[in-house]
Design a protein around this motif. Structure first.
Motif, short mmCIF file in Angstrom:
data_model
loop_
_atom_site.label_atom_id
_atom_site.label_comp_id
_atom_site.label_asym_id
_atom_site.label_seq_id
_atom_site.Cartn_x
_atom_site.Cartn_y
_atom_site.Cartn_z
N GLU A 85 8.63 61.05 130.13
CA GLU A 85 8.72 61.88 128.93
C GLU A 85 9.59 63.11 129.15
OE1 GLU A 85 7.89 61.32 126.01
OE2 GLU A 85 6.15 59.97 125.93
N ASP A 86 9.58 63.67 130.37
CA ASP A 86 10.32 64.89 130.64
C ASP A 86 11.53 64.68 131.54
OD1 ASP A 86 8.93 64.29 132.89
OD2 ASP A 86 7.99 66.24 133.16
N GLU A 87 11.92 63.41 131.76
CA GLU A 87 13.05 63.10 132.62
C GLU A 87 13.71 61.81 132.13
OE1 GLU A 87 13.98 62.75 137.44
OE2 GLU A 87 11.92 62.74 136.68
N ASN A 88 14.97 61.91 131.70
CA ASN A 88 15.65 60.75 131.11
C ASN A 88 14.82 60.16 129.98
OD1 ASN A 88 18.02 60.64 132.95
ND2 ASN A 88 16.45 60.24 134.49
N ALA A 89 14.43 61.03 129.05
CA ALA A 89 13.48 60.65 128.01
C ALA A 89 13.99 59.53 127.11
CB ALA A 89 13.13 61.88 127.16
N GLU A 90 15.28 59.51 126.84
CA GLU A 90 15.81 58.44 125.97
C GLU A 90 15.74 57.09 126.67
OE1 GLU A 90 17.63 57.02 122.32
OE2 GLU A 90 16.36 58.71 122.95
N LEU A 91 16.01 57.06 127.96
CA LEU A 91 15.85 55.82 128.72
C LEU A 91 14.39 55.39 128.75
CD1 LEU A 91 16.93 53.58 130.56
CD2 LEU A 91 16.74 55.17 132.49
N PHE A 92 13.50 56.34 128.91
CA PHE A 92 12.06 56.04 128.90
C PHE A 92 11.66 55.45 127.56
CE2 PHE A 92 7.53 57.67 128.75
CZ PHE A 92 7.04 56.76 129.67
N TRP A 93 12.20 56.00 126.48
CA TRP A 93 11.94 55.41 125.15
C TRP A 93 12.38 53.95 125.12
CZ3 TRP A 93 15.66 53.37 121.88
CH2 TRP A 93 15.22 53.02 120.60
N GLY A 94 13.58 53.66 125.63
CA GLY A 94 14.12 52.31 125.56
C GLY A 94 13.41 51.32 126.46
N LEU A 95 12.95 51.78 127.62
CA LEU A 95 12.22 50.88 128.52
C LEU A 95 10.89 50.43 127.93
CD1 LEU A 95 12.81 52.70 131.94
CD2 LEU A 95 13.83 50.53 131.20
N ARG A 96 10.35 51.20 127.01
CA ARG A 96 9.07 50.86 126.39
C ARG A 96 9.30 49.96 125.17
NH1 ARG A 96 6.49 56.57 125.49
NH2 ARG A 96 8.72 57.09 125.30
N GLY A 97 9.67 48.71 125.47
CA GLY A 97 9.88 47.72 124.43
C GLY A 97 11.25 47.08 124.46
N GLY A 98 12.23 47.70 125.13
CA GLY A 98 13.60 47.19 125.13
C GLY A 98 13.88 46.13 126.17
N GLY A 99 12.85 45.68 126.90
CA GLY A 99 13.02 44.60 127.86
C GLY A 99 13.83 45.02 129.07
N GLY A 100 14.46 44.02 129.70
CA GLY A 100 15.20 44.25 130.94
C GLY A 100 16.65 44.60 130.73
N ASN A 101 16.99 45.20 129.60
CA ASN A 101 18.39 45.46 129.27
C ASN A 101 19.02 46.61 130.03
OD1 ASN A 101 19.68 43.85 126.90
ND2 ASN A 101 17.51 44.05 126.34
N PHE A 102 18.22 47.50 130.62
CA PHE A 102 18.77 48.75 131.12
C PHE A 102 18.70 48.87 132.64
CE2 PHE A 102 16.73 49.36 126.98
CZ PHE A 102 17.89 49.45 126.21
N GLY A 103 18.17 47.87 133.31
CA GLY A 103 18.10 47.93 134.76
C GLY A 103 16.94 47.11 135.28
N VAL A 104 16.79 47.11 136.60
CA VAL A 104 15.70 46.40 137.26
C VAL A 104 14.65 47.44 137.63
CG1 VAL A 104 15.03 44.91 139.16
CG2 VAL A 104 17.34 44.74 138.20
N VAL A 105 13.56 47.51 136.87
CA VAL A 105 12.51 48.48 137.17
C VAL A 105 11.77 48.02 138.43
CG1 VAL A 105 10.41 49.59 136.37
CG2 VAL A 105 12.28 49.15 134.76
N THR A 106 11.67 48.91 139.39
CA THR A 106 11.02 48.57 140.66
C THR A 106 9.61 49.14 140.76
OG1 THR A 106 11.93 50.53 141.76
CG2 THR A 106 13.23 48.49 141.86
#
Length: 461
Positions: A179-200
């Motif tokens: 929420e307080d770091e790369n918030a827009e990416l955090f928004w997208g990871l919550r529902g946007g699937g594996g489009n933005f990287g490999v979450v480890t």
């Protein structure tokens, strides 16, 4: 290997903490296979990552050699998007560490963990993260698509408990998103699937659940489908958030708890979990259990851990799976008529529908708070045309398509984790125009070359 030579694979192997497998290696056959037995693909390289450094090396290797990259955690992708032909399979399963802080009610989990492994650790402390209903599902893929399950009406989707996530981007860099770091990416990871990287790595907020819950299912003959569905509709109207139900249609399975004379008969069931006091749950569930003439009642106080595994026998590894899905707002009499009619057409012992009740905490999160859409929907249909082997699979796929088509006048959306390979227009439909355009802009920022395209893909803007 079609796309990369042995010397290149050897160079990757030399720097790798985990395993690097090519088709000639022992273990390749085992590790190329995925849960859906109808998917039979042969990656050129399988990188079984043991660390974040391995994931970074694998991403760079795939990018530098222009390989199609598939990412697998649990491998439960219905359309088989967690593997590929002739490309690179990044296998996260060896990264399966789970850490629970019961005092802070926080879970840290690596991307390779399965739901069962999470539940086993969290239930030691009477805690849980909202997740799915098949315990050998991977936590990562389920989370990135949204995450629906038994306690979502009380505590929200899986993503609603996500505190942070650490993806490896297309450049091979590690990013922390919250929420307080790369918030827009955090928004997208919550529902946007594996489009933005490999979450480890994932960090979740935990909630008090169990260890005992009032849960199970009551079964009726499929002949009683209309009566059961109307009673269920009335019963759940304005129900408490603690109640979560799934209506199931199928042929009664050959399980120890099912009487022999019932096995193979068409049945409709109301499965439920009460995420609260067991005695209160027993009282709430009783009116539905008393409807008509049930042929089997399996409701009882039970460990939440056991309830989370109730559907495991119906979704075994290696069987052939096909799904069509849609959301509907209301179980009108017209929808109920479609459900009753097509449920009576089931002929495979593994075909089924799961009609998920939504609402509650899911609906109280703003639509634009996460990339997941469909929070205002009333129900999600998961129509499974499945067979134990390839025999009869095409017939069951057609049954699922016909069922879905009959519901078309009532469609309001679709859950992205239940999509097959249905084309870009269906992906866009699953998000809606505004969210889709926002996701495209995010994709442009983090993956402008569409390195991570083997998914329900959102192309760069």
């Amino acid at each position: 290997m079609a796309a990369v030579g042995d010397p290149a694979a050897a160079a990757l192997r030399a720097t790798f903490e985990g395993e690097v497998l090519v088709p000639a290696d022992g273990g390749y056959e085992e590790h190329r296979r995925v849960w859906n037995g109808s998917i039979d693909r042969h990656p050129a390289v399988i990188a079984r990552c043991a660390s974040v450094a391995d994931v970074r090396a694998a991403v760079r290797f795939g990018r530098d050699h222009r390989l199609t990259i598939a990412v697998r955690a649990g491998g439960h992708s219905f359309p088989g998007l967690s593997t590929c032909d002739g490309g690179l399979l990044i296998d996260l399963r060896p990264m399966n560490e789970v850490r629970v802080d019961p005092a802070a009610r926080v879970l840290d989990a690596q991307a390779g963990v399965l739901l069962r492994e999470v539940d086993e650790r969290t239930q030691e402390h009477g805690l849980a993260v909202p997740a799915g209903i098949v315990s050998h599902t991977g936590l990562a893929g389920l989370t990135l698509g949204g995450g629906i399950g038994w306690i979502m009406r009380k505590y929200g989707l899986t993503i609603d408990s996500l505190l942070s996530a650490d993806p490896v981007t297309a450049d091979g860099d590690v990013v922390r998103a919250g929420e307080d770091e790369n918030a827009e990416l955090f928004w997208g990871l919550r529902g946007g699937g594996g489009n933005f990287g490999v979450v480890t790595d994932f960090r979740f907020r935990l909630h008090p659940v169990g260890p005992q819950v009032m849960a199970g299912a009551t079964f009726w003959s499929m002949d009683d489908a209309e009566e059961v569905l109307r009673a269920h509709r009335d019963w759940i109207t304005d129900c408490a958030d603690e109640l979560m139900t799934i209506v199931v249609q199928r042929l009664a399975p050959a399980l120890p708890v099912v009487p022999a004379e019932l096995v193979g008969r068409p049945v409709i069931a109301v499965a439920a979990c009460w995420a609260g006091d067991v005695d209160e749950g027993r009282e709430v569930l009783q009116p539905m259990r008393d409807v008509g003439s049930p042929v089997l009642d399996l409701f009882a106080p039970k460990p939440f851990l056991a309830h989370q595994q109730m559907f495991d026998p119906s979704f075994r590894h290696g069987c052939s799976y096909y799904v069509r899905s849609c959301d509907v707002d209301v179980l009108t009499d017209e929808v109920i008529d479609v459900v009753a009619e097509h449920g009576r057409m089931i002929t495979s012992p593994m075909s089924s529908i799961a009609l998920w009740q939504l609402g509650g905490a899911v609906a109280r999160v703003a639509d634009d708070a996460t990339a997941f859409t469909g929070r205002s929907s009333g129900f999600t249909f998961d129509i499974n045309g499945n067979t134990p082997t390839a025999d009869g699979f095409e017939d069951q796929r057609q049954w699922a398509r016909d069922y879905w088509t009959a519901l078309a006048p009532f469609h309001t959306g679709v859950y992205v984790n239940f999509l097959m390979e249905e084309g870009s227009s269906r992906v866009r439909q699953s998000y809606g125009d505004a969210t889709y355009q926002r996701l495209r802009a995010l994709k442009q920022a983090y993956d402008p070359s569409n390195v991570f395209r083997l998914n329900q893909n959102i192309p760069p803007d």
